[in-house]
Scaffold this active site. Sequence first.
Site, PDB file in Angstrom:
ATOM      1  N   GLN A 119       0.862  -1.181   0.000  1.00  0.00           N
ATOM      2  CA  GLN A 119       0.000   0.000   0.000  1.00  0.00           C
ATOM      3  C   GLN A 119       0.902   1.235   0.000  1.00  0.00           C
ATOM      4  O   GLN A 119       1.761   1.369   0.876  1.00  0.00           O
ATOM      5  CB  GLN A 119      -0.890   0.013   1.236  1.00  0.00           C
ATOM      6  CG  GLN A 119      -1.911   1.138   1.211  1.00  0.00           C
ATOM      7  CD  GLN A 119      -2.690   1.217   2.505  1.00  0.00           C
ATOM      8  OE1 GLN A 119      -2.141   1.506   3.554  1.00  0.00           O
ATOM      9  NE2 GLN A 119      -3.986   0.948   2.426  1.00  0.00           N
ATOM     10  N   TYR A 186      -5.500  10.618   4.973  1.00  0.00           N
ATOM     11  CA  TYR A 186      -4.148  10.868   4.467  1.00  0.00           C
ATOM     12  C   TYR A 186      -4.245  11.753   3.213  1.00  0.00           C
ATOM     13  O   TYR A 186      -5.335  12.143   2.797  1.00  0.00           O
ATOM     14  CB  TYR A 186      -3.411   9.548   4.234  1.00  0.00           C
ATOM     15  CG  TYR A 186      -3.258   8.777   5.534  1.00  0.00           C
ATOM     16  CD1 TYR A 186      -2.530   9.326   6.590  1.00  0.00           C
ATOM     17  CD2 TYR A 186      -3.878   7.542   5.730  1.00  0.00           C
ATOM     18  CE1 TYR A 186      -2.416   8.657   7.807  1.00  0.00           C
ATOM     19  CE2 TYR A 186      -3.766   6.870   6.945  1.00  0.00           C
ATOM     20  CZ  TYR A 186      -3.041   7.428   7.979  1.00  0.00           C
ATOM     21  OH  TYR A 186      -2.942   6.784   9.182  1.00  0.00           O
ATOM     22  N   ARG A 234      -7.665   2.126  -2.084  1.00  0.00           N
ATOM     23  CA  ARG A 234      -8.470   2.139  -0.853  1.00  0.00           C
ATOM     24  C   ARG A 234      -9.115   3.509  -0.716  1.00  0.00           C
ATOM     25  O   ARG A 234      -8.426   4.538  -0.746  1.00  0.00           O
ATOM     26  CB  ARG A 234      -7.623   1.823   0.371  1.00  0.00           C
ATOM     27  CG  ARG A 234      -8.426   1.964   1.652  1.00  0.00           C
ATOM     28  CD  ARG A 234      -7.829   1.273   2.831  1.00  0.00           C
ATOM     29  NE  ARG A 234      -8.513   0.009   3.078  1.00  0.00           N
ATOM     30  CZ  ARG A 234      -8.478  -0.637   4.246  1.00  0.00           C
ATOM     31  NH1 ARG A 234      -7.749  -0.180   5.231  1.00  0.00           N
ATOM     32  NH2 ARG A 234      -9.132  -1.775   4.411  1.00  0.00           N
ATOM     33  N   ARG A 332      -6.326  -6.574  12.443  1.00  0.00           N
ATOM     34  CA  ARG A 332      -6.086  -6.979  13.830  1.00  0.00           C
ATOM     35  C   ARG A 332      -6.363  -8.463  14.051  1.00  0.00           C
ATOM     36  O   ARG A 332      -5.688  -9.111  14.856  1.00  0.00           O
ATOM     37  CB  ARG A 332      -6.949  -6.117  14.751  1.00  0.00           C
ATOM     38  CG  ARG A 332      -6.479  -4.685  14.804  1.00  0.00           C
ATOM     39  CD  ARG A 332      -7.433  -3.822  15.592  1.00  0.00           C
ATOM     40  NE  ARG A 332      -8.691  -3.608  14.898  1.00  0.00           N
ATOM     41  CZ  ARG A 332      -9.765  -3.067  15.433  1.00  0.00           C
ATOM     42  NH1 ARG A 332      -9.749  -2.718  16.703  1.00  0.00           N
ATOM     43  NH2 ARG A 332     -10.857  -2.876  14.720  1.00  0.00           N
ATOM     44  N   CYS A 355      -9.053 -11.520  18.353  1.00  0.00           N
ATOM     45  CA  CYS A 355      -8.724 -10.128  18.682  1.00  0.00           C
ATOM     46  C   CYS A 355      -9.821  -9.603  19.593  1.00  0.00           C
ATOM     47  O   CYS A 355     -10.996  -9.837  19.336  1.00  0.00           O
ATOM     48  CB  CYS A 355      -8.667  -9.320  17.388  1.00  0.00           C
ATOM     49  SG  CYS A 355      -8.813  -7.539  17.621  1.00  0.00           S
TER      50      CYS A 355
HETATM   51 FE1  SF4 Z   1      -4.931  -4.930  18.556  1.00  0.00          FE
HETATM   52 FE2  SF4 Z   1      -5.984  -5.661  20.872  1.00  0.00          FE
HETATM   53 FE3  SF4 Z   1      -6.744  -6.871  18.628  1.00  0.00          FE
HETATM   54 FE4  SF4 Z   1      -4.330  -7.323  19.545  1.00  0.00          FE
HETATM   55  S1  SF4 Z   1      -6.233  -7.858  20.556  1.00  0.00           S
HETATM   56  S2  SF4 Z   1      -4.870  -6.873  17.437  1.00  0.00           S
HETATM   57  S3  SF4 Z   1      -3.815  -5.322  20.445  1.00  0.00           S
HETATM   58  S4  SF4 Z   1      -7.060  -4.756  19.120  1.00  0.00           S
END
Ligand code: SF4
Length: 658
Positions: A119, A186, A234, A332, A355
């Site tokens: 990217q 951005y 994007r 994430r 996550c």
């Molecule tokens: Fe980010 Fe928390 Fe997900 Fe880990 S658990 S990827 S630190 S949001």
Amino acid sequence: MEITLIVKNGSKVLSMDAFPNLFSPIKIGTMQAKNRIMMSAMSINFGVDERGRVTDQLSAYLAARARGGTGLILVGGGGVHPSGVELPNLPALWRDDCIPALARLAGKVRRHGALCGMQIMHGGRQSYHDHKVAPSAIPAPAVVKGTPKALTIAEIGDLTEAFAEAAGRCREGGLDFLEIHAAHGYLINQFLSPNANRRKDRYGGSFDNRIRFMIEILDAIRTRVGPDFPVGVRINGEDYIDNGWTVADARRLAPILEARGAAYLSVSAGVYGSRQLTIPSMYVEPGCFVHLAQAVKETVSIPVVSAGRIKDPQLAETLVAEGKADLVAMGRALLADPDLALKAKRGAADTIRPCIGCCLACIHAVLALEPGSCVVNPDVGREGLLDNAQTVRIPKRVLVVGGGPGGMAAARVAAMWGHQVTLCESQPALGGAARLAALPPGRGDIGAFIEFQERELTRLGVQVRLETHLSAELLKEEKPQTVIVATGSLTEAPLLKGLFTTPMQVVSAEEIIAGTEKAGRRVLVLGGDQIGLLTADFLADAGGEVVVLHRGRHFAEALSSNDRYYLRERLKQGQVALYKKATIQAVLDDGVRVTIDGNIETFNGFDTIVLADKRTSLRKALELLKDAEIDLHVVGDARSPRTLQFAISEAEEAARAV
Ligand code: SF4
């Protein structure tokens, strides 16, 4: 669609046939991806050398996600020009000497059957340094400070050329595709959005003028890399800011980008300081931007990627199956578990480490210019350093004391390495403080992580002994060679005048959230860190009138700014009154006398005080172990009360050291 139910170690999993759409190949321009999972371009802020060349650290981090079955890996934050560097440790693409490292990266990712893309971006007014440029001299609404310099027409031309040159280097480096970052506030998004673009020349004003920079960049890149090289864009579906870019704008731009040769569109949302954050925390519904991708998809025939807290393969499957998007971008989710795709594909979705949406180690840390990581996966960024053979020559008997998130993490990793592990927990259920932390409104993702840890302990054959304290008898019975103490912490009762004589009900935050004590209608919460604010939200949600008195200058500093933002919005809705720099002078019969910023004030008419300030480590287990000749580790809050991130990373370190 055939769905096969398999029972493994007492847990149910779906066979790979559960996700046929997600794991079907897709043609994107001239390339073919093996599945619909694209790793989002995350600005992870590590893995480059002093000239911004990709190092083995970044390659190993990305290759791990490719090895885990991800179809397309997108490198984040590739800077096209020194004036637009978003963070200090991101790939720099404005010199030819970046090319050999890109070639090594591409080779390592492609070895696992994934496509590797870059990217490319310019941060504009959201760059971290103090020589920012932008379409107009208007500061970014949040996060970064300083007024940018408005670009001249000649400088706009130079930056267009810089995008094209960077794209050419990516192609020379052997990458499979490119993505132009025109979202998230951005530089390109700044030109698109009336909020940031007040120019009076041919780059500002009308829609056609505001999209001109975007179109010129795409045209210049197409000329530089040729018609066959896949170039995606994007875009924001919404800026979620006053006078910003809207979904109507995105639907108008999308067919224009398609006509000019974009291979795909990736639809996201938000800018720094927007009402809905680009990286939403656990308070926000998964798939929060899918409607925007769907709206854009209606206007084009090229593939459309959807983003926004898509972490569950079932959600990803559904939105591809329903035609809302052609691919999903996961960021994430793949930090938390690099093997997400493989696990989903082989029917083991319940072994995916979820996550929790805390935004702490991945977003908050990088905005503080630190290297990114993950609270639930401390291996992020260390993929090339860790020995993950997961076998030991001589298995040991390991006893873990404490079944909170740290204790469970220690037991899991020790068992993965082949040790014989017993975990004892004094309570009737696992989870410790994290189980309570999952109970306030919107914190359920923490509970999903605890459930994952529980399944893992079962899968790995850890012997779990609930309602069991560490005792001499237990040590005699288990004969551990290593003990890992992860007994956590508890709220400490402060030494306040009148606290022990007031007729008000005095309870701890833990007691309120666990439901072992009930608060009255008017509640004073003493402490405005994470646990204090979450308890205040919990009480307000149940109809209480809540005032929070906090000693510190800032509330809930241990939360990420993203997470705190949504919590503060909830507290506003719940009419929770927050006071900082508040020092309690005395506890009264129905309130407190307090000094706030040097002024004495009295709060009356309350029936309950909730203690939610200092915490103290629970280390009783150590007394029994002090004379024992046992390899001993103390981790997490038992060592010193801190955050979930410390609890898990220290626990895993200790388990690896066994
Ligand atoms: Fe980010 Fe928390 Fe997900 Fe880990 S658990 S990827 S630190 S949001």
